[in-house]
Design a protein around this motif. Structure first.
Motif, PDB file in Angstrom:
ATOM      1  N   ARG A  24       1.089  -0.908   0.175  1.00 18.10           N
ATOM      2  CA  ARG A  24       0.120   0.003   0.058  1.00 18.10           C
ATOM      3  C   ARG A  24       0.770   1.266  -0.093  1.00 18.10           C
ATOM      4  O   ARG A  24       0.586   2.124  -0.569  1.00 18.10           O
ATOM      5  N   ASP A  25       1.763   1.293   0.898  1.00 20.88           N
ATOM      6  CA  ASP A  25       2.573   2.534   0.812  1.00 20.88           C
ATOM      7  C   ASP A  25       3.676   2.588  -0.160  1.00 20.88           C
ATOM      8  O   ASP A  25       3.872   3.826  -0.658  1.00 20.88           O
ATOM      9  N   HIS A  26       4.074   1.796  -0.882  1.00 24.20           N
ATOM     10  CA  HIS A  26       4.777   1.860  -2.059  1.00 24.20           C
ATOM     11  C   HIS A  26       3.876   2.247  -3.252  1.00 24.20           C
ATOM     12  O   HIS A  26       4.338   3.093  -4.272  1.00 24.20           O
ATOM     13  N   CYS A  27       2.708   1.709  -3.244  1.00 19.09           N
ATOM     14  CA  CYS A  27       1.783   2.175  -4.175  1.00 19.09           C
ATOM     15  C   CYS A  27       1.550   3.739  -4.074  1.00 19.09           C
ATOM     16  O   CYS A  27       1.289   4.453  -5.142  1.00 19.09           O
ATOM     17  N   SER A  28       1.275   4.103  -2.781  1.00 21.23           N
ATOM     18  CA  SER A  28       1.146   5.640  -2.556  1.00 21.23           C
ATOM     19  C   SER A  28       2.377   6.433  -2.825  1.00 21.23           C
ATOM     20  O   SER A  28       2.176   7.447  -3.519  1.00 21.23           O
ATOM     21  N   LEU A  29       3.322   5.840  -2.760  1.00 23.65           N
ATOM     22  CA  LEU A  29       4.855   6.497  -3.150  1.00 23.65           C
ATOM     23  C   LEU A  29       4.759   6.422  -4.807  1.00 23.65           C
ATOM     24  O   LEU A  29       5.068   7.659  -5.488  1.00 23.65           O
ATOM     25  N   TYR A  30       4.359   5.574  -5.436  1.00 22.55           N
ATOM     26  CA  TYR A  30       4.233   5.489  -7.057  1.00 22.55           C
ATOM     27  C   TYR A  30       3.345   6.555  -7.358  1.00 22.55           C
ATOM     28  O   TYR A  30       3.411   7.242  -8.405  1.00 22.55           O
ATOM     29  N   ASN A  31       2.027   6.715  -7.118  1.00 21.35           N
ATOM     30  CA  ASN A  31       0.984   7.508  -7.430  1.00 21.35           C
ATOM     31  C   ASN A  31       1.502   8.929  -7.010  1.00 21.35           C
ATOM     32  O   ASN A  31       1.164   9.833  -8.013  1.00 21.35           O
ATOM     33  N   GLY A  32       2.112   9.174  -5.805  1.00 21.08           N
ATOM     34  CA  GLY A  32       2.553  10.613  -5.677  1.00 21.08           C
ATOM     35  C   GLY A  32       3.441  11.088  -6.486  1.00 21.08           C
ATOM     36  O   GLY A  32       3.562  12.292  -7.005  1.00 21.08           O
ATOM     37  N   ALA A  33       4.471  10.049  -6.905  1.00 21.68           N
ATOM     38  CA  ALA A  33       5.622  10.619  -7.869  1.00 21.68           C
ATOM     39  C   ALA A  33       5.035  10.969  -9.305  1.00 21.68           C
ATOM     40  O   ALA A  33       5.423  11.909  -9.825  1.00 21.68           O
ATOM     41  N   ARG A  94       7.317   4.819 -27.232  1.00 24.53           N
ATOM     42  CA  ARG A  94       6.223   4.626 -28.152  1.00 24.53           C
ATOM     43  C   ARG A  94       5.752   5.814 -28.910  1.00 24.53           C
ATOM     44  O   ARG A  94       5.123   5.692 -30.193  1.00 24.53           O
ATOM     45  N   ILE A  95       5.872   7.065 -28.453  1.00 24.90           N
ATOM     46  CA  ILE A  95       5.381   8.074 -29.107  1.00 24.90           C
ATOM     47  C   ILE A  95       6.411   8.238 -30.185  1.00 24.90           C
ATOM     48  O   ILE A  95       5.834   8.680 -31.419  1.00 24.90           O
ATOM     49  N   LYS A  96       7.763   8.070 -30.179  1.00 20.16           N
ATOM     50  CA  LYS A  96       8.804   8.405 -31.067  1.00 20.16           C
ATOM     51  C   LYS A  96       8.352   7.355 -32.274  1.00 20.16           C
ATOM     52  O   LYS A  96       8.638   7.685 -33.492  1.00 20.16           O
ATOM     53  N   SER A  97       8.042   5.891 -31.924  1.00 26.35           N
ATOM     54  CA  SER A  97       7.788   4.952 -32.835  1.00 26.35           C
ATOM     55  C   SER A  97       6.418   5.077 -33.481  1.00 26.35           C
ATOM     56  O   SER A  97       6.558   4.122 -34.350  1.00 26.35           O
ATOM     57  N   GLY A  98       5.788   5.835 -32.946  1.00 27.38           N
ATOM     58  CA  GLY A  98       4.457   6.149 -33.716  1.00 27.38           C
ATOM     59  C   GLY A  98       3.527   5.098 -33.157  1.00 27.38           C
ATOM     60  O   GLY A  98       2.137   4.969 -33.812  1.00 27.38           O
ATOM     61  N   ASP A  99       3.647   4.118 -32.260  1.00 28.47           N
ATOM     62  CA  ASP A  99       2.777   3.632 -31.550  1.00 28.47           C
ATOM     63  C   ASP A  99       1.657   4.118 -30.718  1.00 28.47           C
ATOM     64  O   ASP A  99       1.915   5.215 -30.296  1.00 28.47           O
ATOM     65  N   THR A 100       0.639   3.308 -30.234  1.00 25.69           N
ATOM     66  CA  THR A 100      -0.198   3.839 -28.995  1.00 25.69           C
ATOM     67  C   THR A 100       0.441   4.224 -27.880  1.00 25.69           C
ATOM     68  O   THR A 100       1.189   3.383 -27.417  1.00 25.69           O
ATOM     69  N   PRO A 101       0.643   5.658 -27.545  1.00 28.24           N
ATOM     70  CA  PRO A 101       1.709   5.960 -26.285  1.00 28.24           C
ATOM     71  C   PRO A 101       1.239   5.387 -25.038  1.00 28.24           C
ATOM     72  O   PRO A 101       1.907   4.528 -24.347  1.00 28.24           O
ATOM     73  N   GLY A 102      -0.111   5.325 -24.594  1.00 30.64           N
ATOM     74  CA  GLY A 102      -0.413   4.660 -23.364  1.00 30.64           C
ATOM     75  C   GLY A 102       0.506   5.402 -22.090  1.00 30.64           C
ATOM     76  O   GLY A 102       1.348   4.938 -21.483  1.00 30.64           O
ATOM     77  N   TYR A 103      -0.078   6.453 -21.829  1.00 29.83           N
ATOM     78  CA  TYR A 103       0.450   7.405 -20.646  1.00 29.83           C
ATOM     79  C   TYR A 103       0.254   6.499 -19.434  1.00 29.83           C
ATOM     80  O   TYR A 103      -0.664   5.973 -19.267  1.00 29.83           O
ATOM     81  N   PRO A 104       1.299   6.644 -18.234  1.00 24.32           N
ATOM     82  CA  PRO A 104       1.444   5.856 -17.317  1.00 24.32           C
ATOM     83  C   PRO A 104       0.172   6.374 -16.280  1.00 24.32           C
ATOM     84  O   PRO A 104      -0.003   7.358 -16.386  1.00 24.32           O
ATOM     85  N   ARG A 105      -0.462   5.172 -15.792  1.00 22.44           N
ATOM     86  CA  ARG A 105      -1.669   5.278 -15.160  1.00 22.44           C
ATOM     87  C   ARG A 105      -1.394   5.453 -13.594  1.00 22.44           C
ATOM     88  O   ARG A 105      -0.507   4.477 -13.116  1.00 22.44           O
ATOM     89  N   PHE A 106      -2.236   5.944 -12.893  1.00 17.18           N
ATOM     90  CA  PHE A 106      -2.440   5.742 -11.402  1.00 17.18           C
ATOM     91  C   PHE A 106      -2.812   4.215 -10.964  1.00 17.18           C
ATOM     92  O   PHE A 106      -3.405   3.757 -11.723  1.00 17.18           O
ATOM     93  N   ARG A 107      -2.213   3.600  -9.831  1.00 24.44           N
ATOM     94  CA  ARG A 107      -2.187   2.272  -9.642  1.00 24.44           C
ATOM     95  C   ARG A 107      -3.041   2.084  -8.326  1.00 24.44           C
ATOM     96  O   ARG A 107      -2.921   2.945  -7.276  1.00 24.44           O
TER      97      ARG A 107
END
Length: 404
Positions: A24-33, A94-107
């Protein structure tokens, strides 16, 4: 070489609770960053936040929140920030290669299931009680946790990861080892053709049936998912006991199917690697093969669509996913590398339409799914065997053209 080991952990009730809090705390750190990076880029200054800047803040974060972030290993928190940094690096690639980017999401808490310790001895210690008959791993903030070590670990342990799968906890080790001795040469070469009716056909006329683990579990999965659908969607902390049991039932069934596929893939790959020095297979683009068909708008009736075969394609996609070709090929390459065998992927185009006797290529050469009958020379054989034979020939040509 680097080899991974995966062992079942047997934590006590309190240790299991602490492991959940660590995730839980590592997830909170990831989302906060992640939030910090988003806010900085949305600012008028368009500031880009990098890993080094966020890692430098960890000392202050741990001092500000000693009851939560301050409990855990500093290096494991750095690994979580590197995980986010890799997600952004993949996004920009992925943006440079022209693929679907897929922005990092909150967990969500239930979607953050692993924590890595980059170095054995820094926040963790593998086999920390050598005089105890049982194996234990020491984790900072958790204590000494029992581990079911079902096989010996050879080499120097480099990283330690804790992973949650359903209600179970696993320890994943990576160990650096010397390159193993290659298996004795057999002088045998083979080509393989992956399929759905049969899992695998080889150029020697052999066949491996498709176990269809997912299809066999369909009835139980449908019943479990229908039972789960009766409960309203809620966060894990707000679920009733019956709701949670329904969730666990679905997860357990999916987990069993996944383990069955892995077991079948390991055994099939090991059988090939032990017998053959050289293995050729089709270079399958599985993601493209399972892509849904594009909708067909009806020109006569705006807002409606013509039939595009989506239902039939969905059934084919399920069969391809159930066969698990991608997992099998990954395991095959890994086992071949360890055994000193050679594996080559070749272009799959027309492998099942080319006559191995006269070389004639025609769609009519394959009148049915299983039968191959050359319209030029009359050669008859099983279509999958013909495909495997052509794959082997193409693989040998490629090997000879690019000698090691």
């Amino acid at each position: 070489m680097i080899r991974a080991y995966k062992f079942l952990m047997r934590p006590t009730v309190r240790q299991e609770q602490a492991l959940g809090e660590m995730l839980r705390d590592h997830c909170s750190l990831y989302n906060g960053a992640l939030q910090e990076r988003r806010d900085a880029y949305q600012h008028v200054s368009r500031t880009s936040i990098k890993y080094g800047m966020q890692s430098a803040q960890l000392k202050d974060i741990r001092a500000f929140d000693p009851e939560r972030q301050g409990r855990w290993s500093f290096s494991s928190q750095q690994a979580t920030l590197r995980r986010l940094d890799k997600a952004f690096a993949a996004f920009f690639r992925r943006i440079k290669s022209g693929d679907t980017p897929g922005y990092p999401r909150f967990r969500g808490v239930n979607w953050f299931d692993s924590v890595e310790f980059p170095k054995d001895g820094d926040g963790c210690r593998w086999d920390s009680t050598p005089h105890d008959p049982g194996t234990r791993v020491r984790l900072q903030g958790i204590g000494h946790v029992k581990v079911n070590q079902h096989r010996p670990v050879t080499g120097k342990v480099k990283t330690v990861s804790v992973k949650r799968e359903g209600r179970k906890w696993f320890l994943v080790l990576t160990a650096e080892q010397a390159q193993p001795e290659p298996l004795p040469a057999t002088g045998s070469v083979v080509g393989i053709d992956l399929g759905i009716a049969g899992f695998l056909a080889d150029s020697n006329g052999g066949f491996v049936p498709n176990p269809r683990h997912g299809r066999k579990a369909t009835a139980r999965l449908e019943a479990a998912q229908q039972a789960l659908s009766r409960f309203p969607r809620r966060k894990a902390k707000n679920r009733t006991a019956n709701h949670q049991r329904a969730v666990d039932k679905v997860a357990a069934l999916h987990g069993k199917v996944r383990r069955q596929r892995l077991d079948h893939a390991h055994k099939t790959a090991l059988g090939l690697v032990r017998v053959h020095d050289f293995i050729a297979h089709e270079d399958l683009k599985i993601r493209n093969m399972t892509r849904s068909p594009a909708p067909k708008p009806d020109p006569d009736q705006p807002g409606t669509f013509l039939p595009n075969g989506a239902a039939a394609k969905a059934g084919l996609n399920r069969s391809i996913a159930d066969a698990g070709w991608g997992v099998f090929l990954t395991i095959l390459h890994a086992k071949a590398e360890s055994a000193g065998r050679e594996v080559i992927a070749v272009d799959p185009r027309n492998t099942s339409r080319t006559c191995p006797e006269c070389g004639h290529v025609a769609k009519e050469n394959r009148p049915t799914q299983e039968k191959f009958h050359c319209v030029s020379c009359g050669h008859t054989a099983h279509a999958d065997t013909v495909g495997a034979t052509n794959v082997l020939r193409a693989g040998l040509v490629r090997r000879d053209a690019n000698p090691a």
